[in-house]
Design a protein around this motif. Structure first.
Motif, short mmCIF file in Angstrom:
data_model
loop_
_atom_site.label_atom_id
_atom_site.label_comp_id
_atom_site.label_asym_id
_atom_site.label_seq_id
_atom_site.Cartn_x
_atom_site.Cartn_y
_atom_site.Cartn_z
N TYR A 5 0.88 -1.16 0.00
CA TYR A 5 0.00 0.00 0.00
C TYR A 5 0.92 1.22 0.00
O TYR A 5 1.77 1.35 0.88
CB TYR A 5 -0.89 0.02 1.24
N GLN A 30 -1.01 -1.24 -4.53
CA GLN A 30 -2.22 -0.44 -4.43
C GLN A 30 -1.86 0.99 -4.08
O GLN A 30 -1.37 1.26 -2.98
CB GLN A 30 -3.17 -1.02 -3.38
N ILE A 32 -2.95 4.10 -2.73
CA ILE A 32 -4.08 4.39 -1.86
C ILE A 32 -4.78 5.71 -2.18
O ILE A 32 -5.85 5.98 -1.66
CB ILE A 32 -3.67 4.34 -0.37
N ARG A 36 -8.81 3.60 -2.77
CA ARG A 36 -8.86 3.79 -1.31
C ARG A 36 -8.79 2.47 -0.55
O ARG A 36 -9.23 1.44 -1.03
CB ARG A 36 -10.13 4.55 -0.94
N ILE A 37 -8.27 2.56 0.66
CA ILE A 37 -8.20 1.41 1.55
C ILE A 37 -9.61 1.08 2.03
O ILE A 37 -10.35 1.97 2.44
CB ILE A 37 -7.31 1.72 2.77
N ASP A 86 -6.06 9.43 3.40
CA ASP A 86 -4.95 8.50 3.11
C ASP A 86 -3.61 8.95 3.68
O ASP A 86 -2.74 8.14 3.94
CB ASP A 86 -4.83 8.22 1.62
N ARG A 91 3.40 5.14 5.49
CA ARG A 91 3.65 4.52 4.20
C ARG A 91 5.12 4.26 4.01
O ARG A 91 5.94 4.99 4.54
CB ARG A 91 3.16 5.43 3.08
#
Length: 117
Positions: A5, A30, A32, A36-37, A86, A91
């Motif tokens: 992510y 992915q 984010i 979206r998560i 997000d 991250r």
């Protein structure tokens, strides 16, 4: 499962992905910001990391802007904030089977490199 992510435009995420060779190791990626998560994905991350707080970034600009540093946040607050914005997710988040690597701290990136080998 191998999944990352990340934010595609984040230079830190790009550097970690390149440095660890993740893109060459069959990871599902992915972004984010564009995908979206989901609550289920966040729940899986929380189960591996131990808490929503462990996934929460206090470095996000909105953390200060929203006055969150002056509030006592609970697990449900962290969950809600990550799902709404997000930038509150540390991250990148990399999941390799049942291992999770959260954020860009040097020791975390070193452990990720070992796991990717």
């Amino acid at each position: 499962m191998k999944k990352i992510y990340h934010l595609a435009h984040c230079t830190t995420c790009q550097a970690i992905i390149k440095d660890t060779g993740i893109t060459n190791k069959n990871f599902a990626m992915q972004d984010i910001r564009t995908e979206r998560i989901t609550p289920a994905q966040l729940e899986e991350m929380k189960n591996l990391a131990g808490s929503y707080e462990a996934l929460f970034s206090r470095r996000a600009l909105k953390y200060k802007e929203m006055g969150l540093k002056d509030k006592q946040l609970k697990e449900e607050d962290y969950k809600k904030l990550i799902l709404e914005e997000d930038t509150f997710l540390k991250r990148p988040v990399v999941i390799i089977n049942k291992q999770i690597f959260v954020g860009s701290e040097k020791k975390n990136v070193a452990a990720l490199k070992e796991a990717v080998k």
